[in-house]
Design a protein around this motif. Structure first.
Motif, PDB file in Angstrom:
ATOM      1  N   GLU A 193      75.743  11.485   8.535  1.00 11.19           N
ATOM      2  CA  GLU A 193      76.564  12.665   8.775  1.00 11.19           C
ATOM      3  C   GLU A 193      76.776  13.440   7.473  1.00 11.19           C
ATOM      4  O   GLU A 193      77.232  12.892   6.472  1.00 11.19           O
ATOM      5  CB  GLU A 193      77.916  12.266   9.360  1.00 11.19           C
ATOM      6  CG  GLU A 193      78.746  13.462   9.772  1.00 11.19           C
ATOM      7  CD  GLU A 193      80.039  13.061  10.457  1.00 11.19           C
ATOM      8  OE1 GLU A 193      80.905  13.919  10.577  1.00 11.19           O
ATOM      9  OE2 GLU A 193      80.177  11.890  10.864  1.00 11.19           O
ATOM     10  N   GLY A 194      76.383  14.702   7.474  1.00 13.60           N
ATOM     11  CA  GLY A 194      76.565  15.559   6.309  1.00 13.60           C
ATOM     12  C   GLY A 194      75.516  15.380   5.232  1.00 13.60           C
ATOM     13  O   GLY A 194      75.600  15.976   4.168  1.00 13.60           O
ATOM     14  N   ALA A 195      74.495  14.549   5.498  1.00 22.85           N
ATOM     15  CA  ALA A 195      73.484  14.273   4.476  1.00 22.85           C
ATOM     16  C   ALA A 195      72.083  14.462   5.040  1.00 22.85           C
ATOM     17  O   ALA A 195      71.891  14.600   6.244  1.00 22.85           O
ATOM     18  CB  ALA A 195      73.641  12.852   3.952  1.00 22.85           C
ATOM     19  N   ALA A 196      71.105  14.453   4.150  1.00 25.05           N
ATOM     20  CA  ALA A 196      69.710  14.549   4.556  1.00 25.05           C
ATOM     21  C   ALA A 196      69.291  13.274   5.278  1.00 25.05           C
ATOM     22  O   ALA A 196      69.898  12.218   5.099  1.00 25.05           O
ATOM     23  CB  ALA A 196      68.834  14.774   3.324  1.00 25.05           C
ATOM     24  N   ASP A 197      68.259  13.382   6.070  1.00 23.59           N
ATOM     25  CA  ASP A 197      67.749  12.222   6.798  1.00 23.59           C
ATOM     26  C   ASP A 197      66.959  11.296   5.873  1.00 23.59           C
ATOM     27  O   ASP A 197      66.429  11.718   4.858  1.00 23.59           O
ATOM     28  CB  ASP A 197      66.843  12.668   7.945  1.00 23.59           C
ATOM     29  CG  ASP A 197      67.600  13.407   9.036  1.00 23.59           C
ATOM     30  OD1 ASP A 197      68.841  13.253   9.104  1.00 23.59           O
ATOM     31  OD2 ASP A 197      66.967  14.131   9.816  1.00 23.59           O
ATOM     32  N   ILE A 198      66.883  10.042   6.271  1.00 26.66           N
ATOM     33  CA  ILE A 198      66.114   9.032   5.537  1.00 26.66           C
ATOM     34  C   ILE A 198      65.066   8.464   6.480  1.00 26.66           C
ATOM     35  O   ILE A 198      65.375   8.076   7.603  1.00 26.66           O
ATOM     36  CB  ILE A 198      67.022   7.899   5.028  1.00 26.66           C
ATOM     37  CG1 ILE A 198      67.993   8.429   3.975  1.00 26.66           C
ATOM     38  CG2 ILE A 198      66.189   6.751   4.464  1.00 26.66           C
ATOM     39  CD1 ILE A 198      68.992   7.404   3.486  1.00 26.66           C
ATOM     40  N   GLN A 199      63.827   8.425   6.014  1.00 30.24           N
ATOM     41  CA  GLN A 199      62.769   7.771   6.778  1.00 30.24           C
ATOM     42  C   GLN A 199      62.640   6.358   6.219  1.00 30.24           C
ATOM     43  O   GLN A 199      62.348   6.171   5.046  1.00 30.24           O
ATOM     44  CB  GLN A 199      61.451   8.526   6.615  1.00 30.24           C
ATOM     45  CG  GLN A 199      60.362   7.972   7.499  1.00 30.24           C
ATOM     46  CD  GLN A 199      59.034   8.661   7.277  1.00 30.24           C
ATOM     47  OE1 GLN A 199      58.072   8.004   6.917  1.00 30.24           O
ATOM     48  NE2 GLN A 199      58.979   9.970   7.479  1.00 30.24           N
ATOM     49  N   THR A 225      61.136   4.300  -3.223  1.00 24.49           N
ATOM     50  CA  THR A 225      61.709   5.510  -2.621  1.00 24.49           C
ATOM     51  C   THR A 225      61.025   6.741  -3.186  1.00 24.49           C
ATOM     52  O   THR A 225      60.526   6.723  -4.306  1.00 24.49           O
ATOM     53  CB  THR A 225      63.227   5.631  -2.898  1.00 24.49           C
ATOM     54  OG1 THR A 225      63.433   5.769  -4.291  1.00 24.49           O
ATOM     55  CG2 THR A 225      63.983   4.436  -2.376  1.00 24.49           C
ATOM     56  N   TRP A 226      61.009   7.810  -2.407  1.00 27.88           N
ATOM     57  CA  TRP A 226      60.534   9.095  -2.901  1.00 27.88           C
ATOM     58  C   TRP A 226      61.059  10.186  -1.985  1.00 27.88           C
ATOM     59  O   TRP A 226      61.647   9.917  -0.942  1.00 27.88           O
ATOM     60  CB  TRP A 226      59.002   9.126  -3.017  1.00 27.88           C
ATOM     61  CG  TRP A 226      58.254   9.017  -1.727  1.00 27.88           C
ATOM     62  CD1 TRP A 226      57.890  10.033  -0.898  1.00 27.88           C
ATOM     63  CD2 TRP A 226      57.781   7.816  -1.103  1.00 27.88           C
ATOM     64  NE1 TRP A 226      57.214   9.534   0.190  1.00 27.88           N
ATOM     65  CE2 TRP A 226      57.128   8.186   0.092  1.00 27.88           C
ATOM     66  CE3 TRP A 226      57.834   6.466  -1.435  1.00 27.88           C
ATOM     67  CZ2 TRP A 226      56.554   7.259   0.945  1.00 27.88           C
ATOM     68  CZ3 TRP A 226      57.254   5.545  -0.586  1.00 27.88           C
ATOM     69  CH2 TRP A 226      56.619   5.943   0.579  1.00 27.88           C
ATOM     70  N   ASN A 227      60.853  11.441  -2.404  1.00 30.51           N
ATOM     71  CA  ASN A 227      61.318  12.589  -1.623  1.00 30.51           C
ATOM     72  C   ASN A 227      60.531  12.707  -0.329  1.00 30.51           C
ATOM     73  O   ASN A 227      59.320  12.495  -0.299  1.00 30.51           O
ATOM     74  CB  ASN A 227      61.129  13.891  -2.404  1.00 30.51           C
ATOM     75  CG  ASN A 227      62.037  13.974  -3.587  1.00 30.51           C
ATOM     76  OD1 ASN A 227      62.993  13.234  -3.704  1.00 30.51           O
ATOM     77  ND2 ASN A 227      61.729  14.873  -4.495  1.00 30.51           N
ATOM     78  N   TRP A 228      61.219  13.077   0.723  1.00 35.17           N
ATOM     79  CA  TRP A 228      60.591  13.370   2.010  1.00 35.17           C
ATOM     80  C   TRP A 228      60.448  14.880   2.066  1.00 35.17           C
ATOM     81  O   TRP A 228      61.423  15.593   2.286  1.00 35.17           O
ATOM     82  CB  TRP A 228      61.470  12.852   3.126  1.00 35.17           C
ATOM     83  CG  TRP A 228      60.917  13.028   4.507  1.00 35.17           C
ATOM     84  CD1 TRP A 228      59.712  13.553   4.860  1.00 35.17           C
ATOM     85  CD2 TRP A 228      61.555  12.657   5.722  1.00 35.17           C
ATOM     86  NE1 TRP A 228      59.558  13.539   6.220  1.00 35.17           N
ATOM     87  CE2 TRP A 228      60.669  12.991   6.774  1.00 35.17           C
ATOM     88  CE3 TRP A 228      62.775  12.075   6.028  1.00 35.17           C
ATOM     89  CZ2 TRP A 228      60.976  12.764   8.108  1.00 35.17           C
ATOM     90  CZ3 TRP A 228      63.079  11.845   7.357  1.00 35.17           C
ATOM     91  CH2 TRP A 228      62.191  12.181   8.386  1.00 35.17           C
ATOM     92  N   ILE A 229      59.243  15.370   1.858  1.00 35.40           N
ATOM     93  CA  ILE A 229      59.047  16.824   1.745  1.00 35.40           C
ATOM     94  C   ILE A 229      58.421  17.428   2.995  1.00 35.40           C
ATOM     95  O   ILE A 229      57.917  18.534   2.980  1.00 35.40           O
ATOM     96  CB  ILE A 229      58.178  17.161   0.514  1.00 35.40           C
ATOM     97  CG1 ILE A 229      56.840  16.417   0.579  1.00 35.40           C
ATOM     98  CG2 ILE A 229      58.914  16.824  -0.761  1.00 35.40           C
ATOM     99  CD1 ILE A 229      55.852  16.819  -0.486  1.00 35.40           C
ATOM    100  N   ILE A 230      58.443  16.675   4.087  1.00 39.46           N
ATOM    101  CA  ILE A 230      57.842  17.150   5.327  1.00 39.46           C
ATOM    102  C   ILE A 230      58.921  17.808   6.183  1.00 39.46           C
ATOM    103  O   ILE A 230      59.981  17.231   6.408  1.00 39.46           O
ATOM    104  CB  ILE A 230      57.191  15.984   6.088  1.00 39.46           C
ATOM    105  CG1 ILE A 230      56.112  15.337   5.207  1.00 39.46           C
ATOM    106  CG2 ILE A 230      56.603  16.456   7.412  1.00 39.46           C
ATOM    107  CD1 ILE A 230      55.574  14.042   5.754  1.00 39.46           C
ATOM    108  N   PRO A 231      58.687  19.025   6.683  1.00 40.58           N
ATOM    109  CA  PRO A 231      59.670  19.670   7.560  1.00 40.58           C
ATOM    110  C   PRO A 231      59.928  18.819   8.789  1.00 40.58           C
ATOM    111  O   PRO A 231      59.063  18.027   9.167  1.00 40.58           O
ATOM    112  CB  PRO A 231      58.980  20.987   7.948  1.00 40.58           C
ATOM    113  CG  PRO A 231      57.938  21.198   6.908  1.00 40.58           C
ATOM    114  CD  PRO A 231      57.511  19.840   6.449  1.00 40.58           C
TER     115      PRO A 231
END
Length: 138
Positions: free
Chosen positions: A126-132, A62-68
């Motif tokens: 719902e209420g959270a950031a998206d996950i790729q 896992t890692w941060n998704w930093i793409i707009p």
């Protein structure tokens, strides 16, 4: 995050079961994910690690998704020894089960990249950031 989660949940009393929508103290102070919506995404992913393993994943990263447009999201890559189309559908169906909280839903599918990579699934919470989500066959 998993080590911090175990510290917060002593004696097998898991906060994921008792309070599935609560972000733990350790998660609140995890500097990599500053936004509450990102913390909830990380928390829900930690709670699903066992599902990946139970379905045969040999490696998870896992890692941060930093793409707009969602720069505070996260990416999950899971590797499986083999994965037919029906097995891939089972993985997605299990991860997006309405019995789990918070519920993940497939928002969109990104096409294969130039490197013959599998499609990426964008999961919304719902209420959270998206996950790729990226599912690979090793």
């Amino acid at each position: 995050m998993l080590s911090a989660h175990r510290v917060v949940c002593p004696r097998s009393t898991c906060i994921a079961e008792t309070s599935p929508h609560v972000i733990t103290v350790a998660e609140q102070f995890h500097t990599t994910h500053p936004a509450d919506r990102a913390l909830l995404a990380v928390s829900s992913a930690v709670r699903r690690l066992g599902i990946f393993l139970a379905l045969g994943a040999t490696s998870i990263d896992t890692w941060n998704w930093i793409i707009p447009p969602t720069p505070d999201g996260m990416v999950i890559e899971a590797w499986f020894p083999s994965m037919t189309v029906s097995e891939q559908e089972q993985i997605l169906e299990t991860l997006c089960s309405t019995e789990l909280s918070p519920v993940w839903s497939i928002d969109q599918t990104w096409p294969r990249g130039k490197r013959n990579a599998p499609p990426y699934y964008v999961l919304t919470i719902e209420g959270a950031a998206d996950i790729q989500l990226r599912l690979f066959q090793s």
